[in-house]
Structures are given as structure tokens and as C-alpha cells.
Scaffold this active site. Structure first.
Site, short mmCIF file in Angstrom:
data_model
loop_
_atom_site.label_atom_id
_atom_site.label_comp_id
_atom_site.label_asym_id
_atom_site.label_seq_id
_atom_site.Cartn_x
_atom_site.Cartn_y
_atom_site.Cartn_z
CB THR A 50 -9.22 -52.95 79.07
OG1 THR A 50 -9.66 -53.68 78.82
CG2 THR A 50 -7.75 -53.87 78.29
CB SER A 95 -13.82 -50.69 73.00
OG SER A 95 -15.00 -51.81 73.51
CB SER A 96 -11.32 -55.47 75.25
OG SER A 96 -10.41 -54.83 75.91
N GLY A 138 -18.90 -56.71 79.63
CA GLY A 138 -19.93 -57.08 80.35
C GLY A 138 -21.74 -57.23 79.66
CG ASN A 151 -13.82 -47.86 75.92
OD1 ASN A 151 -13.07 -47.11 76.05
ND2 ASN A 151 -13.11 -49.06 76.89
CD GLU A 205 -21.72 -55.37 74.36
OE1 GLU A 205 -21.99 -56.00 73.20
OE2 GLU A 205 -20.07 -55.77 74.41
CB SER A 261 -18.52 -51.54 76.47
OG SER A 261 -17.31 -50.52 75.46
N GLY A 262 -16.24 -49.90 78.77
CA GLY A 262 -15.61 -48.12 78.87
C GLY A 262 -15.58 -48.50 80.59
N1 LIG Z 1 -8.89 -46.67 87.37
C1 LIG Z 1 -9.37 -45.66 86.28
N2 LIG Z 1 -8.32 -44.46 86.25
C2 LIG Z 1 -8.30 -44.03 85.25
N3 LIG Z 1 -9.39 -44.15 84.42
C3 LIG Z 1 -10.27 -45.22 84.24
C4 LIG Z 1 -10.10 -46.34 85.38
N4 LIG Z 1 -10.15 -46.83 84.77
C5 LIG Z 1 -10.16 -47.23 83.60
N5 LIG Z 1 -10.74 -45.43 82.98
C6 LIG Z 1 -10.76 -44.53 81.96
O1 LIG Z 1 -11.76 -45.57 81.38
C7 LIG Z 1 -11.39 -45.56 80.10
C8 LIG Z 1 -12.16 -46.81 79.38
O2 LIG Z 1 -11.76 -48.18 80.36
P1 LIG Z 1 -11.47 -49.98 79.88
O3 LIG Z 1 -10.89 -49.80 78.32
O4 LIG Z 1 -10.93 -50.57 80.90
O5 LIG Z 1 -12.47 -49.62 80.03
P2 LIG Z 1 -13.41 -51.14 79.64
O6 LIG Z 1 -14.46 -51.80 80.53
O7 LIG Z 1 -12.01 -52.38 79.97
O8 LIG Z 1 -13.71 -51.50 78.38
P3 LIG Z 1 -14.13 -52.50 76.79
O9 LIG Z 1 -15.21 -53.64 77.69
O10 LIG Z 1 -14.84 -51.71 76.10
O11 LIG Z 1 -12.39 -52.19 76.49
C9 LIG Z 1 -9.53 -45.60 80.25
O12 LIG Z 1 -9.76 -45.27 78.14
C10 LIG Z 1 -9.41 -44.81 80.44
O13 LIG Z 1 -9.52 -43.23 79.79
#
Ligand SMILES: Nc1ncnc2c1ncn2[C@@H]1O[C@H](COP(=O)(O)OP(=O)(O)OP(=O)(O)O)[C@@H](O)[C@H]1O
Length: 952
Positions: free
Chosen positions: A112, A160-161, A378, A157, A380, A107-108
Site C-alpha cells: 500500500t 492492513s488492506s 500476497g 500490519n 497467505e 501482508s505488511g
Molecule cells: N517504503 C517504506 N518506508 C517506510 N516504511 C514503510 C515503507 N513501506 C512500508 N512501510 C511500513 O510498513 C507498514 C506496512 O506497509 P503496508 O501497509 O504498505 O503493507 P501492505 O503490504 O500493504 O500490507 P497489507 O497487505 O496488509 O495491506 C506501513 O504502515 C509502514 O509503517
């Protein structure tokens, strides 16, 4: 890889496959860290992309960047998510097959964001038509809707999805995106009723309360204050600076209309959201029998309004616990309420996904290819891990297995295809763990099913005992009872531990309330709830599937979907817990590297050969290293490569030659070749430069020559035209001249006009140079007939002019001369010989000089000029001397020609002989020759004068 080779010295290696110590986790981390510090967040392991969340904008996702990666060979540019997307897209277009991109990480970590970037890349770079624009918009806008309903702020996050997502993008034969389909997995329903400190419920609740239109809120019976709702206050952070609920609400509203939601749909959807909030606010108290009774009826009123349920029935059902008719104690009543809220939200989310799918569906039945994006939670590991973590981690085990199988399979297939002996690869196969979880009758899920569905009372502990009994001897399973002394302390009595490929996770088996709330929900008149809870379900007498089995089955079908497609992988890594840009937490990352299976994957990729490339590509790149292959190799590419590596000096254990590719075992071999190539580049550059300059020179020379020839031809043309014109003119002039000549005597007419004027002009021009210069010049140019009269006139004018000039030029002296000559003429002309000859000789005034004495004698001497002295001077004696001398002087126009002398004067007797006259005074006037030979003139004394004529 080629791009990686060139950049390898700059910031680590761009492809981990090129790490010499590929088994070392430390070397892996060093490379990752080195690159991360330089904002290089992407690194490959072969075709797998490792991405480290930068937590800041890097400016690497512009349209310009997309264009750079569009259609370019995967290996030629630095690693990028666009390269992965583009590669999948290109292969799909050329081979017309299906693909998926698996994005995983904790997560984070940025999953996404990564899937959004890929979607944007397709939206921008794929061909589209105006018609398809709507599909594209729907694909893009499905994201904010799903995020609003499926994402929440967690401690890890802010967005977070809370569900797994698999999205198929469908492309037509031209490669244009024409539709899509979404599968969602395991929405985190527990969040609806409970959030940890610092976390929020799903975004949509806050968006609705913060920005929902006044009318809407009034109709839903909601107040724009999250703190008034039990389901929103547990995390104590309704407001988050990084989340803009207002603008997100606007996006969601817009997206809903684009995705084809009707007003009724929207009304029902927000009715459901409001119902959940009202449900959360229902409170119970105990009656005298210890049964729960609802204390605040107003919530029920609103519930009945927004998701119309029979008011009385709903009220009593909630108090009765729904499942049966017997009343519940207060704990179970709360549990029933929460279960209803979770069920409503969970199924509404599924309804939402289905609705989106309806709008993304492509009705056209022609065959389409797809690229699937799997954005899945991922691995956890929390302090307390529940059934949700168990499912998530099981899912990750399955995906890891898929990755290993597919990579190994691909590797093995390639070796077979290339005719290279397959060498077994040592790696950890996590199938053993997957089996532990999912095996029929023997796996944990089967045991759970059995426990849940068997008659009699099932408890958490009985389930644990069953596990110990059935899988207790499994190497990856542990409970407190099975653990050794040391480990025992870390496992509770209600826990079991699994040794996942990524590490140990201890799960707590304490379950949730299992009350069935379907009967009450089936009665709802809200369109969505009605669709989600069909009365049919109540009638079904078959044993319902447990959630675990449902999840297992959905995973099995997901794996089937994925197995039929070509894979690409993106592994996202979270660099630190604080969401801080630039911070690289070694411990945290090492842990992720491990559980994302990156070392495993690298090992598999590197088990055989570090580098493989088609003969043509290899030869093309390195042919300059061998004189035989440079600049052109005329044989087959494989022979060329053989010749080349023989020249470079590869050892037999360093490479293998396949059917179409060369396989190089060690990165160092490749690096040495690459270094030699870099060195040879300089020499090549000089040669190429020289050649190029030569070519440029030649081209320039040819250009100039062509230009010169053109110019010359042009100039010659101009000259020729000029010459022809001139000749034409000449011919015309001559013709006119001849005509004019023939007609010259006629009066002026067009035929002779020019000729006559020319003749006149020529005559006059000539005449200008031949006019007589003196009055005596009688020459005059003969005039042409047409100018005779004019010529005569001119002649006269000219003569007159000459005469005038002549006259003006005559001096008084000359005039006098002329007058004298005129007189002479009157006297002598025709009367005396020699006169004519004398005309030219001017009369000289100087020729005459007179001398006389100062005495009163009458003697005067006329001196004759010496040149004409044939004889001597004339000595005259006259009575009227004064008159005579005066008149002589006037005649000679010379008053000073007279000299009056005293005493004596000299004269010429004959040429060369001089005489002297002496004047004296005496008594008697007399003239005599004295003894001294002088002629002596005596005058009476008072009046005696001697006159001497002397020449001056
Ligand atoms: N390529 C990137 N460039 C800049 N910032 C990023 C990038 N990828 C992620 N982030 C930052 O990290 C934060 C978390 O990313 P994201 O929501 O995609 O994580 P995730 O892996 O989907 O988490 P979760 O599993 O909780 O949904 C985003 O809101 C953004 O601020």
C-alpha cells in the site's frame, strides 16, 4: 544497469541479473541483506523492483528525489520506486500505450505504501492545470477513504488492506492525470463480525466512535465507546498507538466532501456503519421450543431508525433467519445476524468504490492512456487457511503466471526481433496449478460450484470426496486420504492441500452459514442498502454464481485487463514479523523470495543473457577502451561495437550480436569490461581535464583579447575625442586671437576682450620677470597700447620702490660718504678735471692718520697712505694744534686716528725712505736736524710735547 555497474562494488549489486551465481538463493539473500543493512531497500531484477520494507523513514521520498528521477534513464540511477513509476509514465507518453504496475507481497510488506508513493509521484511530477487539480486531489484522497473502510489492524500490519485493489489512473495526451477507476477484490467481510485476538475491525468503526460529532452519534444511537459493541471487542485492542483515529476521521470527512459525497450519502453511509454495530449487539435466547428470540429490542429500534427497515418485519426476519419463515435455533440465528452484517458491509464497500469511481470518472470521451496500479494481497499461509486464503493464493498463482508469460514473451519477442536464436528457458510454469483450480468442469472451483448448486444436501465432506474423485491424481493436490504415511499426519480430515508454486498450503473446507439474507435487506429504506440489494435479485430465477466463480471471473477479467498493458513489477518483502527496522529475518525472507517467484523470475531474466544494450549505448559507454573507436567512431554503431569487443577480446560464447543490440551472456564478462572502463576513466579524465583546461584558457584568452580590443577602441575614441576637442578649442582660441588682434585697438568689446586680456596678462607676466633690479636700470618693457598708462604707473611705483629700497640700504657711513661726495660735487663739479673719474672712488676714512708728541710743541705729522705716496708725509707746524687736530679728526670721523707719541715718531720722507722725529725737552724751543739725521724738536722742558702722526 549502468548505475548498477558503477555501484556494484559498494553495496552488492543493484540488479540481481548481475549476480554471478544467479541460481543460488543464498547469494540472492546475501545481496539483499547487504543492501538492506545500508538502507538500500530497492534492488532490480531487470525491470522488476524488489523492495524490502524498512519499517522506518529513510528520507528517500522527497520532492527533490522525485525531481532526480524525473525523465532520467531507468538504468542511470540507483533502483527506486520512482524509477519504475517514471519509466512507465515516460513510455506511456512516448509510445501512447497503457501500463500497469503490479505490486505484490505479503501482508505488511509495503504494497500500500508503494502504491501511495507512486500516486504521489504522479501527483507531483505530472503536468497539471487548475482544473485538473480537483482530479488529482480526488485520486489522492480516495486512498484514505478506502483505507478507512477497507483496512484494519491485523497481527501482521497495523494498517492492513483487507481487499485487493486495482486502480487505473487515466492520462490525457499531454500526460496530465485526468481521471481514474478503481476495481476492488474480495473485501474480507468475515472481519466485520469476527477479529482475532490483537486485531481490529475496519478502521471506520473506531474512527466514527472516537471522533464522530456528538449530534451524529446521538442520531445514530451510538456511544463513543468501542467496548460497548460486540463486533469491536473481540480483538481486545480498540486503541493502537500507531493509529490516530481522530486525525484519520478528519481526513476521511474532508475526503468524502472532496470526492463529492452529498450529505445524504454521508448520512446513509454512517447509517450503515451504525446498523452493523447495532446488528452485532443483537442477542438471542432460546424460547421453550428451542427457537431463538431477540432479547434486546432497543437495537432493533436503532436499526430501524438508521437504516429504516420495517421494524416488525426486520425483527421477525432476524429471528426467522430470513431465508424462510421457519424460526431458527440460536446458533443459526447468530449466524444469520452475522451474515446480514457481512453482506451489508461487503456491498456497502462495493457501493463506496463505485461512488468514488463516479467522482473520478472523466466524462471527456477522447482517448486516454492509463497506468494501472495493482495492490493485491500476497500469498497467505496461516495455520488454518479458509476459502479466503484459497482465493488469495489462487489470485497469486494467476499473477505469477501472468508475470512468467509476459516476461518470457517479452524475452522471446526480443530475441526474435533481434534475430537471435531462441534458447528454451528452464523454469517452473505454474499453469498446471492454475488449471487445477480453475479448469472448467475439472477444476476445484467448478467442483465447488457443482457441490453448492446440486440438489440434495451438500456438506464439506461431500465436497472433499468430490475433489478426491476428480483431481485426486493431480501432482499438486493432496488430502489426508491421498497422502503417504508421513504427510498424512499434517493434514486433517476436513483439509485438502495444494502444492502452490510458492509452497504447500493446507485449506480447511469447513464452510460458512449459507443463509440468504437478501429478502430482508431489499426492504431497507437506507439509500445505500437499497442500492446494494435490489429486489430484482430476488426475482432472478437463474442459478446464482458462487462466490468462487465470481472471484474467478473477476480474476479472468483482471488478467485480461493486465494482458493488454505493458507490465512493471514491484515485489515487496517483509523483513521480519516484529515490524522492526533494520532486522533481516533470513528464514522469513527466504520464504518470501521463494513464493514471490523471485528466483524464477531471475532465472527467466538470466536464462539467455545477463546484459543487453543498444549498440549506440554500449559503444558510447565503452568506446574509450579501443583506440579505433575513441574518441569518435565514424562507421555504424554495430561495426563499432564489433571492433570494440574484438579489441577487448570477447570470446564467441560470451556474446551475441543482434540487429540493434549486443547481448552479453555472463556478468563477469561485463564486469571485466566495466573494470577496464573504470581504469581507463582515470586516463581519460586527465586528458579531458587537460583539454578542458586548454579550452578554458583559450576561452579566457579570447575573452580578454576581446575585452582589450574593446577597451583599446574605447580609449582611442576617448583620446580622439579629446584631441578633436583640443583642436577645436585651439582653432576657436586662434580665431578669437586673430579677431582680438584685429580689434585690439578698439575699446574692450566681446571681439577683443579675450585677446586684450591675454596680451595684458602676458605683458604683466613677462614684466614680472623683467622689472629693473636697480635704481640705475632704465630698461622697462614696452607696454601694449591698452596698458601704457598702467605700465607708466607701474614703472613709477617700481622706481619709487627701488629708490626706497636703495635708501633703506644706505649705511650711515655711506651716507657720510655721499654727503662728502655732494660737497665734493659742489666744490669740483665742472671746475676741475678728473673730478668725474673720482666720483666712483669712495672717500676712504682710513687714508688719514695723524701723529703728535705729548709735548707742547705745535708739530704734527699727517701720514699719507703708502699706495699713494708720491711724496713723503706732511709735517706741519701750527699754533692751534689742538683745534687743528680735532677738526681734522672730525672731518675724517675718526677720533682714534690720532696717535700721541713719546720720544720719537717715524714718518716717510719720500716713498721708501723713512725719517725720524725726536722730541726732547730743553731750555729753548728749536727744531733741527741732529747728527744722527733725526729731525729733533726741542720744547721747554715742562711743556715740551712731541706729536707723532703714525699710520695704523
Ligand atoms: N517504503 C517504506 N518506508 C517506510 N516504511 C514503510 C515503507 N513501506 C512500508 N512501510 C511500513 O510498513 C507498514 C506496512 O506497509 P503496508 O501497509 O504498505 O503493507 P501492505 O503490504 O500493504 O500490507 P497489507 O497487505 O496488509 O495491506 C506501513 O504502515 C509502514 O509503517
Amino acid at each position: 544497469m549502468e548505475g548498477a555497474l558503477t555501484a556494484r562494488d559498494r553495496v552488492g549489486v543493484q540488479d540481481f541479473v548481475l549476480l554471478d551465481s544467479h541460481t543460488s538463493e543464498t547469494a540472492f539473500l546475501d545481496n539483499l541483506r547487504k543492501r538492506y543493512r545500508e538502507n538500500l531497500i530497492y534492488t532490480y531484477i531487470g525491470t522488476l523492483l524488489v523492495s524490502v520494507n524498512p519499517y522506518k523513514e529513510l528520507g528517500i521520498y522527497s520532492v527533490k528525489q522525485m525531481e532526480i528521477y524525473q525523465g532520467v534513464n531507468f538504468f542511470e540511477l540507483p533502483p527506486h520506486i520512482y524509477a519504475i513509476a517514471d519509466n512507465a509514465y515516460r513510455v506511456m507518453c512516448t509510445e501512447y500505450n497503457n501500463h500497469f504496475i503490479l505490486i505484490s507481497g505479503e501482508s505488511g510488506a509495503g504494497k500500500t505504501e508503494a502504491s501511495k508513493k507512486i500516486l504521489q509521484y504522479f501527483a507531483v511530477t505530472c503536468p497539471t492545470t487548475e482544473q485538473l487539480q480537483i482530479v488529482r486531489d480526488r485520486l489522492l484522497l480516495s486512498n484514505p477513504v478506502l483505507e478507512a473502510f477497507g483496512n484494519a489492524k491485523t497481527l501482521r500490519n497495523d494498517n492492513s488492506s483487507r481487499f485487493g485493489k486495482y486502480m487505473d489512473i487515466q492520462f490525457d495526451f499531454k500526460g496530465a492525470p485526468v481521471g481514474g477507476h478503481i476495481l476492488s477484490y474480495l473485501i474480507e467481510k468475515s472481519r466485520v463480525v469476527h477479529q482475532n485476538q490483537g486485531e481490529r475491525n475496519f478502521h471506520i468503526f473506531y474512527q466514527l466512535l472516537e471522533s464522530g460529532e456528538e449530534d451524529l452519534l446521538r442520531w445514530l444511537g451510538l456511544e463513543p465507546a468501542p467496548q460497548k459493541y460486540m463486533y469491536l471487542i473481540q480483538g481486545r485492542c480498540a486503541k493502537v498507538s500507531s493509529i490516530n483515529d481522530k486525525s484519520d476521521w478528519k481526513t476521511v470527512r474532508k475526503a468524502l466532501s472532496v470526492i463529492d459525497f452529498t450529505d445524504t450519502n454521508i448520512e446513509h453511509l454512517f447509517g450503515v456503519i451504525a446498523s452493523v454495530l447495532h446488528l452485532g449487539n443483537i442477542q438471542y435466547e432460546e424460547d421453550s421450543n428451542g427457537h431463538a428470540i431477540i432479547t434486546n429490542g432497543s437495537q432493533i429500534k436503532w436499526l430501524s431508525k438508521v437504516s429504516p427497515l420495517g421494524r416488525r418485519s426486520f425483527h421477525s426476519d432476524l429471528e426467522a433467519g430470513i431465508e424462510g419463515t421457519s424460526p431458527l435455533n440460536i446458533d443459526l440465528a447468530f449466524c444469520a445476524r452475522d451474515a446480514a452484517a457481512k453482506a451489508i458491509y461487503g456491498r456497502t464497500f462495493t457501493w463506496l468504490v463505485n461512488k468514488i469511481n463516479g467522482s473520478l470518472a472523466n466524462k471527456d470521451l477522447t482517448r486516454k492512456t492509463v497506468i494501472g496500479l495493482l495492490d493485491i494481497y500476497g500469498f497467505e499461509v496461516f495455520d488454518t487457511n479458509s476459502f479466503e486464503q484459497f482465493c488469495i493464493n489462487y489470485c497469486n498463482e494467476k499473477l505469477q503466471q501472468l508475470l512468467i508469460e509476459m516476461t518470457l514473451k517479452a524475452e522471446q519477442e526480443e530475441y526474435e526481433l533481434e534475430g537471435i536464436e531462441w534458447e528454451p528457458i528452464p523454469y517452473f510454469n505454474n499453469k498446471i496449478i492454475c488449471d487445477l483450480v480453475e479448469e472448467k468442469h475439472k477444476g476445484i472451483i467448478s467442483i465447488l460450484d457443482e457441490e453448492c448448486l446440486r440438489p440434495g444436501e451438500a456438506t464439506d465432506l461431500s465436497f472433499l470426496e468430490k475433489l478426491e474423485e476428480k483431481v485426486g491424481d493431480h501432482a499438486h493436490f493432496l488430502t489426508r486420504k491421498l497422502a503417504d504415511q508421513k504427510t498424512r499426519k499434517s493434514i486433517d480430515w476436513v483439509d485438502f492441500r495444494l502444492l502452490h508454486y510458492a509452497g504447500e498450503v493446507t485449506y480447511c473446507v469447513v464452510g460458512e452459514c449459507g443463509l440468504d439474507n437478501k429478502p430482508v435487506l431489499c426492504k431497507s429504506k437506507n439509500g445505500i442498502i437499497k442500492e446494494c440489494f435490489l429486489p430484482l435479485e430476488l426475482d432472478n430465477r437463474r442459478r446464482p454464481e458462487t462466490v468462487a466463480t465470481q472471484f474467478k471471473n473477476s480474476l479472468v477479467s483482471l488478467i485480461e485487463i493486465l494482458m493488454s498493458k505493458e507490465p512493471s513489477y514491484i515485489r515487496c518483502i517483509k523483513p521480519n514479523e516484529g515490524k522492526e527496522p533494520g532486522k533481516f529475518d533470513d528464514v522469513l525472507i527466504r520464504h518470501q523470495v521463494k513464493y514471490l517467484g523471485l528466483m524464477e523470475h531471475l532465472r527467466v531474466r538470466r536464462a539467455g543473457f545477463a546484459y543487453r544494450r543498444k549498440y549506440e549505448v554500449f559503444l558510447q559507454r565503452y568506446k574509450s577502451l579501443c583506440p579505433a573507436t575513441w574518441p569518435h567512431w565514424h562507421g555504424s554503431a554495430s561495426e563499432g561495437v564489433e571492433r570494440l569487443i574484438k579489441h577487448i577480446g570477447y570470446k564467441p560464447e560470451e556474446y551475441k550480436l543482434g540487429r540493434t543490440k549486443i547481448f552479453i551472456r555472463f556478468p563477469r564478462t561485463l564486469f571485466a569490461t566495466e573494470d577496464a572502463f573504470e581504469y581507463s576513466k582515470h586516463l581519460l579524465v586527465t586528458r579531458i581535464q587537460a583539454k578542458y583546461k586548454g579550452c578554458l584558457g583559450k576561452r579566457e584568452y579570447k575573452k580578454q583579447r576581446k575585452a582589450a580590443i574593446k577597451l583599446e577602441a574605447c580609449w582611442r575614441g576617448v583620446l580622439a575625442r579629446k584631441e578633436a576637442k583640443k583642436r577645436m578649442w585651439a582653432v576657436e582660441t586662434i580665431r578669437k586671437f586673430i579677431k582680438g588682434f584685429i580689434n585690439r585697438k578698439n575699446p574692450i568689446c566681446p571681439e577683443n576682450d579675450e585677446f586684450v586680456r591675454f596680451v595684458q596678462y602676458t605683458y604683466l607676466t613677462k614684466l614680472k620677470d623683467h622689472v629693473p633690479k636697480s635704481v640705475l636700470d632704465q630698461n622697462w618693457l614696452k607696454a601694449p597700447a591698452t596698458l601704457e598708462e598702467t605700465s607708466e604707473l607701474l614703472k613709477k611705483i617700481c622706481m619709487r620702490n627701488l629708490v626706497r629700497k636703495y635708501c633703506q640700504g644706505i649705511t650711515a657711513e655711506k651716507k657720510a660718504q655721499l654727503q662728502q661726495k655732494v660737497i665734493a660735487s659742489a666744490i669740483f663739479r665742472g671746475k676741475k678735471d678728473g673730478y668725474v673719474q673720482s666720483i666712483n672712488q669712495p672717500f676712504a676714512d682710513t687714508r688719514l692718520s695723524i701723529s703728535t708728541s705729548n709735548l707742547s710743541d705745535g708739530l704734527l705729522v699727517v701720514h699719507v697712505p703708502e699706495d699713494s705716496k708720491q711724496k713723503g708725509d706732511a709735517i706741519l707746524h701750527c699754533e692751534h694744534i689742538f683745534e687743528t687736530v680735532t677738526k681734522l679728526c672730525m672731518l675724517a670721523n675718526k677720533q682714534n686716528a690720532v696717535s700721541i707719541v713719546q720720544g720719537s715718531l717715524q714718518f716717510h720722507v719720500s716713498p721708501g725712505k723713512e725719517g725720524t722725529i725726536t722730541f726732547t725737552s730743553g731750555q729753548e724751543p728749536q727744531i733741527y736736524k741732529a747728527k744722527n739725521g733725526h729731525l729733533t724738536v726741542v720744547r721747554p722742558s715742562s711743556r715740551t710735547r712731541v706729536l707723532t702722526f703714525s699710520q695704523r
